[in-house]
Design an enzyme around this catalytic site. Structure first.
Site, PDB file in Angstrom:
ATOM      1  N   GLU A 262      -4.961   3.899   6.079  1.00 55.93           N
ATOM      2  CA  GLU A 262      -4.565   3.455   4.487  1.00 55.93           C
ATOM      3  C   GLU A 262      -5.342   4.665   3.846  1.00 55.93           C
ATOM      4  O   GLU A 262      -4.755   5.118   2.628  1.00 55.93           O
ATOM      5  CB  GLU A 262      -4.990   2.018   4.384  1.00 55.93           C
TER       6      GLU A 262
ATOM      7  N   ARG B 101       0.830  -1.100   0.016  1.00 54.68           N
ATOM      8  CA  ARG B 101       0.045   0.085  -0.064  1.00 54.68           C
ATOM      9  C   ARG B 101       0.830   1.263   0.165  1.00 54.68           C
ATOM     10  O   ARG B 101       0.495   2.358   0.574  1.00 54.68           O
ATOM     11  CB  ARG B 101      -1.014   0.006   1.048  1.00 54.68           C
TER      12      ARG B 101
ATOM     13  N   SER C 179     -10.766  -0.843   3.219  1.00 52.49           N
ATOM     14  CA  SER C 179     -10.044  -0.817   4.166  1.00 52.49           C
ATOM     15  C   SER C 179      -9.569   0.650   4.798  1.00 52.49           C
ATOM     16  O   SER C 179      -8.721   1.267   4.124  1.00 52.49           O
ATOM     17  CB  SER C 179      -8.681  -1.683   4.240  1.00 52.49           C
TER      18      SER C 179
HETATM   19  P1  FAD Z   1      -9.086   8.314  -5.475  1.00 54.97           P
HETATM   20  O1  FAD Z   1      -9.560   7.900  -4.138  1.00 54.97           O
HETATM   21  O2  FAD Z   1      -9.505   9.514  -6.447  1.00 54.97           O
HETATM   22  O3  FAD Z   1      -7.433   8.956  -5.064  1.00 54.97           O
HETATM   23  C1  FAD Z   1      -6.516   8.404  -4.096  1.00 54.97           C
HETATM   24  C2  FAD Z   1      -5.279   8.967  -3.950  1.00 54.97           C
HETATM   25  O4  FAD Z   1      -4.575   8.939  -5.122  1.00 54.97           O
HETATM   26  C3  FAD Z   1      -5.691  10.783  -3.681  1.00 54.97           C
HETATM   27  O5  FAD Z   1      -4.700  11.074  -2.877  1.00 54.97           O
HETATM   28  C4  FAD Z   1      -5.600  11.151  -5.028  1.00 54.97           C
HETATM   29  O6  FAD Z   1      -5.091  12.531  -4.841  1.00 54.97           O
HETATM   30  C5  FAD Z   1      -4.426  10.402  -5.955  1.00 54.97           C
HETATM   31  N1  FAD Z   1      -4.616  10.400  -7.191  1.00 54.97           N
HETATM   32  C6  FAD Z   1      -5.769   9.624  -7.621  1.00 54.97           C
HETATM   33  N2  FAD Z   1      -5.700   9.620  -9.099  1.00 54.97           N
HETATM   34  C7  FAD Z   1      -4.449  10.172  -9.493  1.00 54.97           C
HETATM   35  C8  FAD Z   1      -3.603  10.587 -10.618  1.00 54.97           C
HETATM   36  N3  FAD Z   1      -4.222  10.257 -11.850  1.00 54.97           N
HETATM   37  N4  FAD Z   1      -2.405  11.215 -10.279  1.00 54.97           N
HETATM   38  C9  FAD Z   1      -1.861  11.466  -9.339  1.00 54.97           C
HETATM   39  N5  FAD Z   1      -2.620  11.199  -8.113  1.00 54.97           N
HETATM   40  C10 FAD Z   1      -3.693  10.591  -8.292  1.00 54.97           C
HETATM   41  N6  FAD Z   1      -7.729  -0.874  -2.569  1.00 54.97           N
HETATM   42  C11 FAD Z   1      -6.821  -1.882  -2.638  1.00 54.97           C
HETATM   43  O7  FAD Z   1      -5.569  -1.646  -2.728  1.00 54.97           O
HETATM   44  N7  FAD Z   1      -7.249  -3.227  -2.561  1.00 54.97           N
HETATM   45  C12 FAD Z   1      -8.705  -3.480  -2.505  1.00 54.97           C
HETATM   46  O8  FAD Z   1      -8.905  -4.767  -2.297  1.00 54.97           O
HETATM   47  C13 FAD Z   1      -9.355  -2.363  -2.231  1.00 54.97           C
HETATM   48  N8  FAD Z   1     -10.752  -2.652  -1.946  1.00 54.97           N
HETATM   49  C14 FAD Z   1     -11.753  -1.645  -1.767  1.00 54.97           C
HETATM   50  C15 FAD Z   1     -13.014  -1.912  -1.564  1.00 54.97           C
HETATM   51  C16 FAD Z   1     -13.829  -0.916  -1.506  1.00 54.97           C
HETATM   52  C17 FAD Z   1     -15.245  -1.452  -1.135  1.00 54.97           C
HETATM   53  C18 FAD Z   1     -13.456   0.697  -1.492  1.00 54.97           C
HETATM   54  C19 FAD Z   1     -14.309   1.708  -1.607  1.00 54.97           C
HETATM   55  C20 FAD Z   1     -12.056   0.571  -1.758  1.00 54.97           C
HETATM   56  C21 FAD Z   1     -11.117  -0.364  -1.887  1.00 54.97           C
HETATM   57  N9  FAD Z   1      -9.612  -0.227  -2.055  1.00 54.97           N
HETATM   58  C22 FAD Z   1      -8.816  -1.121  -2.414  1.00 54.97           C
HETATM   59  C23 FAD Z   1      -9.102   1.450  -2.220  1.00 54.97           C
HETATM   60  C24 FAD Z   1      -9.240   2.054  -3.591  1.00 54.97           C
HETATM   61  O9  FAD Z   1     -10.481   1.277  -4.485  1.00 54.97           O
HETATM   62  C25 FAD Z   1      -8.175   2.079  -4.238  1.00 54.97           C
HETATM   63  O10 FAD Z   1      -7.068   2.581  -3.612  1.00 54.97           O
HETATM   64  C26 FAD Z   1      -8.077   2.843  -5.660  1.00 54.97           C
HETATM   65  O11 FAD Z   1      -7.029   2.679  -6.290  1.00 54.97           O
HETATM   66  C27 FAD Z   1      -8.586   4.396  -5.414  1.00 54.97           C
HETATM   67  O12 FAD Z   1      -8.791   4.700  -6.562  1.00 54.97           O
HETATM   68  P2  FAD Z   1      -9.492   6.353  -7.013  1.00 54.97           P
HETATM   69  O13 FAD Z   1      -9.269   6.415  -8.424  1.00 54.97           O
HETATM   70  O14 FAD Z   1     -10.751   6.036  -6.434  1.00 54.97           O
HETATM   71  O15 FAD Z   1      -8.447   7.072  -6.392  1.00 54.97           O
HETATM   72  N1  EPU Z   2     -10.607 -10.672  10.160  1.00 52.10           N
HETATM   73  C1  EPU Z   2     -11.465 -10.550  11.205  1.00 52.10           C
HETATM   74  N2  EPU Z   2     -12.502  -9.602  11.458  1.00 52.10           N
HETATM   75  C2  EPU Z   2     -12.714  -8.663  10.527  1.00 52.10           C
HETATM   76  C3  EPU Z   2     -12.049  -8.825   9.370  1.00 52.10           C
HETATM   77  C4  EPU Z   2     -10.889  -9.534   9.106  1.00 52.10           C
HETATM   78  O1  EPU Z   2     -11.016 -11.323  12.182  1.00 52.10           O
HETATM   79  O2  EPU Z   2     -13.709  -8.036  10.862  1.00 52.10           O
HETATM   80  C5  EPU Z   2      -9.537 -11.482   9.915  1.00 52.10           C
HETATM   81  C6  EPU Z   2      -9.891 -12.549   8.989  1.00 52.10           C
HETATM   82  O3  EPU Z   2     -10.663 -13.629   9.413  1.00 52.10           O
HETATM   83  C7  EPU Z   2      -8.586 -13.157   8.343  1.00 52.10           C
HETATM   84  C8  EPU Z   2      -7.993 -11.830   8.340  1.00 52.10           C
HETATM   85  O4  EPU Z   2      -8.611 -10.878   9.300  1.00 52.10           O
HETATM   86  O5  EPU Z   2      -8.027 -13.834   9.084  1.00 52.10           O
HETATM   87  C9  EPU Z   2      -7.647 -11.134   7.013  1.00 52.10           C
HETATM   88  O6  EPU Z   2      -8.970 -10.761   6.470  1.00 52.10           O
HETATM   89  P1  EPU Z   2      -9.216 -10.789   5.008  1.00 52.10           P
HETATM   90  O7  EPU Z   2      -8.843 -11.636   4.243  1.00 52.10           O
HETATM   91  O8  EPU Z   2     -10.704 -10.150   4.855  1.00 52.10           O
HETATM   92  O9  EPU Z   2      -8.431  -9.572   4.518  1.00 52.10           O
HETATM   93  P2  EPU Z   2      -7.956  -8.181   5.089  1.00 52.10           P
HETATM   94  O10 EPU Z   2      -7.025  -8.238   5.712  1.00 52.10           O
HETATM   95  O11 EPU Z   2      -8.998  -7.602   5.833  1.00 52.10           O
HETATM   96  C10 EPU Z   2      -6.820  -7.320   3.101  1.00 52.10           C
HETATM   97  C11 EPU Z   2      -6.677  -5.870   2.289  1.00 52.10           C
HETATM   98  C12 EPU Z   2      -8.044  -5.687   1.404  1.00 52.10           C
HETATM   99  C13 EPU Z   2      -8.208  -6.850   0.188  1.00 52.10           C
HETATM  100  C14 EPU Z   2      -8.169  -8.205   1.124  1.00 52.10           C
HETATM  101  C15 EPU Z   2      -7.966  -9.379   0.257  1.00 52.10           C
HETATM  102  C16 EPU Z   2      -5.551  -4.132   3.444  1.00 52.10           C
HETATM  103  C17 EPU Z   2      -5.368  -3.136   4.649  1.00 52.10           C
HETATM  104  N3  EPU Z   2      -6.692  -4.657   3.272  1.00 52.10           N
HETATM  105  O12 EPU Z   2      -7.974  -6.927   3.994  1.00 52.10           O
HETATM  106  O13 EPU Z   2      -7.849  -4.422   0.777  1.00 52.10           O
HETATM  107  O14 EPU Z   2      -9.002  -6.887  -0.635  1.00 52.10           O
HETATM  108  O15 EPU Z   2      -6.939  -8.086   2.155  1.00 52.10           O
HETATM  109  O16 EPU Z   2      -6.546  -9.525  -0.151  1.00 52.10           O
HETATM  110  O17 EPU Z   2      -4.432  -4.874   3.164  1.00 52.10           O
HETATM  111  C18 EPU Z   2      -8.443  -2.188   0.682  1.00 52.10           C
HETATM  112  O18 EPU Z   2      -7.220  -1.856   0.736  1.00 52.10           O
HETATM  113  O19 EPU Z   2      -9.220  -1.248   0.729  1.00 52.10           O
HETATM  114  C19 EPU Z   2      -8.862  -3.549   0.715  1.00 52.10           C
HETATM  115  C20 EPU Z   2     -10.166  -3.816   0.725  1.00 52.10           C
END
Ligand code: FAD
Ligand code: EPU
Length: 342
Positions: free
Chosen positions: A338, A166, A241
């Site tokens: 994050e 991240r 997250s």
């Molecule tokens: P924004 O929220 O618009 O911007 C994020 C940051 O990047 C800001 O600081 C912005 O200024 C900067 N930025 C955006 N675009 C540019 C650009 N073109 N040039 C320079 N700076 C820029 N993330 C994960 O890594 N893994 C996950 O599994 C994951 N799951 C998610 C699930 C949900 C339900 C949600 C809501 C979010 C999740 N995220 C996850 C977080 C998010 O989706 C990612 O970080 C995504 O890349 C953000 O993209 P965005 O275009 O919405 O960025």
């Molecule tokens: N867990 C709990 N309680 C909870 C949630 C999770 O005990 O409420 C435990 C689960 O049981 C498991 C562990 O935590 O043992 C990990 O959980 P999970 O696999 O759901 O993943 P996570 O660590 O909660 C991370 C990323 C997600 C990504 C998933 C899948 C981060 C900060 N988050 O979540 O990314 O989608 O793994 O790879 O690294 C995001 O960045 O926004 C995001 C959603």
């Protein structure tokens, strides 16, 4: 004249952030090409700038005094093609999941585990997005970005980006200096190197009785897992997250393990251990907690803070500070946010 005609004043950013928080931008403009971006930058006077993608990783806590620029650069281009691999370049304003699905349709492998992550292509290198055992650094080739203060277009290769969990250089030493316009990925065309080692993917494929999965099968499995665990931002405001999973020294982990033999843990480099922030937050008693019926900690995923209705960003930020303090007190582990706070 032309540039100022592109600007809107006092614009609500509520439609542009998945937390669904109402704040206002003093000035707001969209750009769909490097040329229109450089024009905007030349004429911006001294206004501070904030770049917006899909708004899925931001918590707005106050109005923005300055210019919010929404990146709408679209387009897909094949840069190199070989018998086994392809380098494909996407516009930063393209929706990430649509891009992943396009690649899968063309049978290009490497992004399937990153299906259904909200947001746009341009933000994907910002925090080196990752899920289910894959991060974009695994397939990243280069990005082109405009330097805000000089307007110059510059190319960054993987070694320039300092990708980590991240993390990237754009969140650290080059923070707020560049606007990412295009990102290129090297993907496989055949003999895809599937990553199904993440337990939940294996279980989902087994449930579907798939023994020899295609990239589409892996993508479908990831989509199903995500839909079962994470709140849909179209229904409940959230930014995924809210905290990173903390990485702690082995000694600290050993102490925790004595007290909590079932604590989830994953190996990390340099004799460190990654813990699950969701588990710590749940164990500390925060999971599902709702404040005033308006916001709180999601009931299925303690790592996700949610806005049910009418919450202001500062309330979510205060809640996150309370959680950080409580987890520190109970486990002596410091959680780091994050989500980007503005
Ligand atoms: P924004 O929220 O618009 O911007 C994020 C940051 O990047 C800001 O600081 C912005 O200024 C900067 N930025 C955006 N675009 C540019 C650009 N073109 N040039 C320079 N700076 C820029 N993330 C994960 O890594 N893994 C996950 O599994 C994951 N799951 C998610 C699930 C949900 C339900 C949600 C809501 C979010 C999740 N995220 C996850 C977080 C998010 O989706 C990612 O970080 C995504 O890349 C953000 O993209 P965005 O275009 O919405 O960025
Ligand atoms: N867990 C709990 N309680 C909870 C949630 C999770 O005990 O409420 C435990 C689960 O049981 C498991 C562990 O935590 O043992 C990990 O959980 P999970 O696999 O759901 O993943 P996570 O660590 O909660 C991370 C990323 C997600 C990504 C998933 C899948 C981060 C900060 N988050 O979540 O990314 O989608 O793994 O790879 O690294 C995001 O960045 O926004 C995001 C959603």
């Amino acid at each position: 004249m032309y540039i100022w005609a592109m600007l809107r004043t006092n614009t609500s950013l509520k439609p542009y952030n998945t937390f669904n928080i109402e704040v206002f931008a003093e000035y707001y403009a969209q750009f769909d090409s490097v040329a229109s971006l450089t024009q905007l930058l030349k004429n911006r006077k001294d206004l501070p700038i904030f770049i917006l993608g899909g708004g899925s990783n931001i918590l707005f806590t106050k109005n923005f005094k300055g210019l919010v620029l929404k990146n709408e650069i679209l387009g897909l281009k094949t840069i190199e093609e070989h018998s086994n691999s392809v380098v494909i370049e996407a516009g930063a304003g393209m929706n990430w999941h649509s891009f992943v699905l396009r690649c899968i349709e063309m049978n290009y492998g490497g992004l399937e585990n990153l299906s259904l992550i909200p947001g746009n292509v341009g933000a994907s290198p910002m925090q080196n997005i990752g899920a289910y055992g894959v991060e974009i650094k695994d397939v990243f080739e280069y990005l082109d970005a405009v330097h805000i203060s000089t307007g110059k277009l510059q190319r960054f290769y993987k070694a320039d980006c300092a990708f980590g969990y991240r993390e990237s250089i754009f969140k650290r030493s080059l923070k707020d200096e560049y606007i990412i316009c295009h990102v290129a990925f090297r993907l496989s065309k055949q003999r895809h190197n599937l990553n199904t080692s993440y337990g939940a993917i294996e279980a989902e494929l087994e449930k579907r009785q798939i023994t020899n999965p295609s990239i589409k099968d892996v993508s479908n499995a990831v989509i199903a897992i995500r839909q079962s665990k994470l709140p849909d931002p179209n229904e409940i405001g959230n930014a995924g997250s809210f905290f990173k999973n903390p990485v702690v020294p082995k000694n600290n982990f050993d102490k925790l393990l004595e007290k909590y033999p079932n604590i989830p843990n994953y190996p990390a480099p340099n004799n460190k251990v990654k813990l699950a922030a969701g588990w710590l937050i749940e164990k500390a008693g925060w999971k599902g907690r709702t404040i005033d019926g308006r916001y709180g900690v999601h009931a299925q995923q303690a790592l996700v803070l949610v806005n049910y209705k009418n919450t202001i960003g500062q309330e979510i930020l205060d809640l996150s500070n309370e959680i950080i303090a409580d987890v520190k007190f109970k486990f002596d582990v410091t959680l780091e946010r994050e989500v980007n706070i503005l």
